[in-house]
Scaffold this motif. Sequence first.
Motif, PDB file in Angstrom:
ATOM      1  N   MET A   1      -6.564 -21.874  -1.129  1.00 40.63           N
ATOM      2  CA  MET A   1      -7.838 -22.523  -1.383  1.00 40.63           C
ATOM      3  C   MET A   1      -7.712 -23.416  -2.611  1.00 40.63           C
ATOM      4  SD  MET A   1     -10.753 -19.677  -0.690  1.00 40.63           S
ATOM      5  CE  MET A   1      -9.875 -18.134  -0.691  1.00 40.63           C
ATOM      6  N   ASP A   2      -8.209 -24.588  -2.478  1.00 40.24           N
ATOM      7  CA  ASP A   2      -8.173 -25.555  -3.563  1.00 40.24           C
ATOM      8  C   ASP A   2      -9.496 -25.478  -4.332  1.00 40.24           C
ATOM      9  OD1 ASP A   2      -8.082 -27.764  -5.226  1.00 40.24           O
ATOM     10  OD2 ASP A   2      -7.347 -29.134  -3.665  1.00 40.24           O
ATOM     11  N   GLN A   3      -9.488 -24.779  -5.459  1.00 37.67           N
ATOM     12  CA  GLN A   3     -10.714 -24.562  -6.228  1.00 37.67           C
ATOM     13  C   GLN A   3     -11.335 -25.862  -6.710  1.00 37.67           C
ATOM     14  OE1 GLN A   3      -9.287 -20.405  -8.185  1.00 37.67           O
ATOM     15  NE2 GLN A   3     -10.851 -21.459  -9.300  1.00 37.67           N
ATOM     16  N   ILE A   4     -10.508 -26.818  -7.072  1.00 36.28           N
ATOM     17  CA  ILE A   4     -11.013 -28.115  -7.547  1.00 36.28           C
ATOM     18  C   ILE A   4     -11.777 -28.815  -6.415  1.00 36.28           C
ATOM     19  CG2 ILE A   4     -10.382 -30.375  -8.493  1.00 36.28           C
ATOM     20  CD1 ILE A   4      -9.756 -28.185 -10.463  1.00 36.28           C
ATOM     21  N   LYS A   5     -11.169 -28.831  -5.229  1.00 34.54           N
ATOM     22  CA  LYS A   5     -11.793 -29.476  -4.072  1.00 34.54           C
ATOM     23  C   LYS A   5     -13.105 -28.774  -3.709  1.00 34.54           C
ATOM     24  CE  LYS A   5     -10.723 -30.832   0.681  1.00 34.54           C
ATOM     25  NZ  LYS A   5      -9.720 -30.750   1.756  1.00 34.54           N
ATOM     26  N   ILE A   6     -13.079 -27.451  -3.739  1.00 32.96           N
ATOM     27  CA  ILE A   6     -14.286 -26.677  -3.439  1.00 32.96           C
ATOM     28  C   ILE A   6     -15.372 -26.983  -4.470  1.00 32.96           C
ATOM     29  CG2 ILE A   6     -15.241 -24.336  -3.312  1.00 32.96           C
ATOM     30  CD1 ILE A   6     -12.427 -23.483  -2.218  1.00 32.96           C
ATOM     31  N   GLY A   7     -14.974 -27.024  -5.730  1.00 35.84           N
ATOM     32  CA  GLY A   7     -15.924 -27.322  -6.805  1.00 35.84           C
ATOM     33  C   GLY A   7     -16.560 -28.689  -6.643  1.00 35.84           C
ATOM     34  N   LYS A   8     -15.751 -29.687  -6.316  1.00 34.58           N
ATOM     35  CA  LYS A   8     -16.281 -31.041  -6.106  1.00 34.58           C
ATOM     36  C   LYS A   8     -17.233 -31.071  -4.916  1.00 34.58           C
ATOM     37  CE  LYS A   8     -12.485 -33.588  -8.234  1.00 34.58           C
ATOM     38  NZ  LYS A   8     -11.360 -34.511  -8.019  1.00 34.58           N
TER      39      LYS A   8
ATOM     40  N   LYS B   1     -26.380 -20.979   2.762  1.00 32.71           N
ATOM     41  CA  LYS B   1     -27.785 -21.082   3.182  1.00 32.71           C
ATOM     42  C   LYS B   1     -28.504 -22.190   2.419  1.00 32.71           C
ATOM     43  CE  LYS B   1     -28.044 -16.255   4.494  1.00 32.71           C
ATOM     44  NZ  LYS B   1     -28.376 -14.910   4.045  1.00 32.71           N
ATOM     45  N   GLU B   2     -28.229 -22.283   1.121  1.00 28.59           N
ATOM     46  CA  GLU B   2     -28.889 -23.278   0.269  1.00 28.59           C
ATOM     47  C   GLU B   2     -28.590 -24.701   0.740  1.00 28.59           C
ATOM     48  OE1 GLU B   2     -31.199 -24.725  -2.885  1.00 28.59           O
ATOM     49  OE2 GLU B   2     -30.900 -22.604  -2.426  1.00 28.59           O
ATOM     50  N   PHE B   3     -27.330 -24.954   1.107  1.00 31.24           N
ATOM     51  CA  PHE B   3     -26.915 -26.315   1.444  1.00 31.24           C
ATOM     52  C   PHE B   3     -26.868 -26.592   2.947  1.00 31.24           C
ATOM     53  CE2 PHE B   3     -24.540 -25.923  -2.753  1.00 31.24           C
ATOM     54  CZ  PHE B   3     -25.506 -26.587  -3.466  1.00 31.24           C
ATOM     55  N   GLY B   4     -27.046 -25.556   3.768  1.00 32.93           N
ATOM     56  CA  GLY B   4     -27.009 -25.765   5.213  1.00 32.93           C
ATOM     57  C   GLY B   4     -25.625 -26.080   5.739  1.00 32.93           C
ATOM     58  N   VAL B   5     -24.608 -25.506   5.132  1.00 35.05           N
ATOM     59  CA  VAL B   5     -23.227 -25.665   5.596  1.00 35.05           C
ATOM     60  C   VAL B   5     -22.667 -24.267   5.848  1.00 35.05           C
ATOM     61  CG1 VAL B   5     -22.827 -27.838   4.384  1.00 35.05           C
ATOM     62  CG2 VAL B   5     -22.259 -25.695   3.256  1.00 35.05           C
ATOM     63  N   SER B   6     -21.555 -24.195   6.547  1.00 36.50           N
ATOM     64  CA  SER B   6     -20.945 -22.891   6.814  1.00 36.50           C
ATOM     65  C   SER B   6     -20.098 -22.455   5.605  1.00 36.50           C
ATOM     66  CB  SER B   6     -20.055 -22.963   8.058  1.00 36.50           C
ATOM     67  OG  SER B   6     -18.910 -23.745   7.780  1.00 36.50           O
ATOM     68  N   ILE B   7     -19.853 -21.173   5.538  1.00 42.37           N
ATOM     69  CA  ILE B   7     -18.965 -20.656   4.490  1.00 42.37           C
ATOM     70  C   ILE B   7     -17.579 -21.257   4.681  1.00 42.37           C
ATOM     71  CG2 ILE B   7     -17.819 -18.577   3.610  1.00 42.37           C
ATOM     72  CD1 ILE B   7     -20.415 -17.059   4.249  1.00 42.37           C
ATOM     73  N   ASN B   8     -17.170 -21.426   5.924  1.00 39.02           N
ATOM     74  CA  ASN B   8     -15.880 -22.031   6.225  1.00 39.02           C
ATOM     75  C   ASN B   8     -15.775 -23.435   5.623  1.00 39.02           C
ATOM     76  OD1 ASN B   8     -13.325 -22.160   7.414  1.00 39.02           O
ATOM     77  ND2 ASN B   8     -14.133 -23.001   9.313  1.00 39.02           N
ATOM     78  N   GLU B   9     -16.855 -24.207   5.726  1.00 35.24           N
ATOM     79  CA  GLU B   9     -16.850 -25.550   5.140  1.00 35.24           C
ATOM     80  C   GLU B   9     -16.793 -25.471   3.616  1.00 35.24           C
ATOM     81  OE1 GLU B   9     -19.159 -28.486   8.159  1.00 35.24           O
ATOM     82  OE2 GLU B   9     -20.348 -26.771   7.428  1.00 35.24           O
ATOM     83  N   LEU B  10     -17.531 -24.516   3.027  1.00 34.24           N
ATOM     84  CA  LEU B  10     -17.478 -24.358   1.565  1.00 34.24           C
ATOM     85  C   LEU B  10     -16.067 -24.042   1.105  1.00 34.24           C
ATOM     86  CD1 LEU B  10     -20.741 -22.356   0.795  1.00 34.24           C
ATOM     87  CD2 LEU B  10     -20.172 -24.644  -0.027  1.00 34.24           C
ATOM     88  N   VAL B  11     -15.432 -23.103   1.788  1.00 30.83           N
ATOM     89  CA  VAL B  11     -14.082 -22.688   1.393  1.00 30.83           C
ATOM     90  C   VAL B  11     -13.056 -23.784   1.670  1.00 30.83           C
ATOM     91  CG1 VAL B  11     -12.274 -20.966   1.836  1.00 30.83           C
ATOM     92  CG2 VAL B  11     -14.639 -20.238   1.643  1.00 30.83           C
ATOM     93  N   SER B  12     -13.327 -24.617   2.660  1.00 31.03           N
ATOM     94  CA  SER B  12     -12.438 -25.753   2.944  1.00 31.03           C
ATOM     95  C   SER B  12     -12.662 -26.887   1.954  1.00 31.03           C
ATOM     96  CB  SER B  12     -12.673 -26.276   4.366  1.00 31.03           C
ATOM     97  OG  SER B  12     -12.326 -25.304   5.309  1.00 31.03           O
ATOM     98  N   GLY B  13     -13.861 -26.927   1.354  1.00 36.02           N
ATOM     99  CA  GLY B  13     -14.167 -27.979   0.398  1.00 36.02           C
ATOM    100  C   GLY B  13     -14.560 -29.285   1.043  1.00 36.02           C
ATOM    101  N   GLU B  14     -14.988 -29.226   2.320  1.00 32.04           N
ATOM    102  CA  GLU B  14     -15.391 -30.440   3.031  1.00 32.04           C
ATOM    103  C   GLU B  14     -16.162 -30.069   4.292  1.00 32.04           C
ATOM    104  OE1 GLU B  14     -11.734 -32.395   4.062  1.00 32.04           O
ATOM    105  OE2 GLU B  14     -11.065 -30.751   5.316  1.00 32.04           O
ATOM    106  N   ARG B  15     -16.912 -31.042   4.788  1.00 34.01           N
ATOM    107  CA  ARG B  15     -17.580 -30.840   6.069  1.00 34.01           C
ATOM    108  C   ARG B  15     -16.513 -30.916   7.160  1.00 34.01           C
ATOM    109  NH1 ARG B  15     -23.099 -31.006   5.353  1.00 34.01           N
ATOM    110  NH2 ARG B  15     -23.780 -32.114   3.483  1.00 34.01           N
ATOM    111  N   LEU B  16     -16.662 -30.069   8.161  1.00 32.73           N
ATOM    112  CA  LEU B  16     -15.638 -29.983   9.207  1.00 32.73           C
ATOM    113  C   LEU B  16     -16.196 -30.425  10.546  1.00 32.73           C
ATOM    114  CD1 LEU B  16     -14.226 -26.479   8.258  1.00 32.73           C
ATOM    115  CD2 LEU B  16     -13.150 -28.678   7.799  1.00 32.73           C
ATOM    116  N   ALA B  17     -15.402 -31.212  11.253  1.00 32.41           N
ATOM    117  CA  ALA B  17     -15.747 -31.579  12.624  1.00 32.41           C
ATOM    118  C   ALA B  17     -15.528 -30.342  13.497  1.00 32.41           C
ATOM    119  CB  ALA B  17     -14.860 -32.728  13.094  1.00 32.41           C
TER     120      ALA B  17
END
Length: 181
Positions: free
Chosen positions: A1-8, A55-71
């Motif tokens: 996991m890229d913490q910097i990418k997730i943080g951004k 829940k707050e941002f309406g994205v999946s946990i998978n997307e959060l951990v990936s650090g990007e929106r996923l197709a």
Amino acid sequence: MDQIKIGKFIAALRKEKCLTQEQLGENLGVTNKTISRWENGNYMPNVEMLSLLSKEFGVSINELVSGERLATEDFKKAADSNLVTALDNSTFTLKEKIAFFKKKWLKEHIATIALRVVAWIGIIVWTVQKLRGSDAYQLLGAIGSMLAILFYVVLRNRMMIYVEDHAYRATPDKENETKNT
């Protein structure tokens, strides 16, 4: 996991919702410093916080951990990769669990072990006194050594059974699923 990418990614999602770090922190029950640490990549949110952020941002946990929106097509691939990374970085490795439960078993059974060793030594000493002047010392040494080895093997087996029962134990949810099927 890229913490910097997730943080951004967390920072970008926060800004999309027009929230300050302080406002997001209030929504999640953490300080603005915690939000700042996540966004700078200094710390990772724990699983509970990832769920709240999701829940707050309406994205999946998978997307959060990936650090990007996923197709849709990338979602499964990212999920597998994130799961492997999370398991590799889990709090306890299997080796650590095994070492922990070995130490725990030894602490719980130290009195029994000590008592058995003292009894074994007492029997050997008593037998030596009874056999004074006899040539049976070699036989006594052989029997004593075999008993010591047997004692070690039995205790080691008991310890390993305990360790396997605890270190490899399925979670309660998995046990219930197995029983219900």
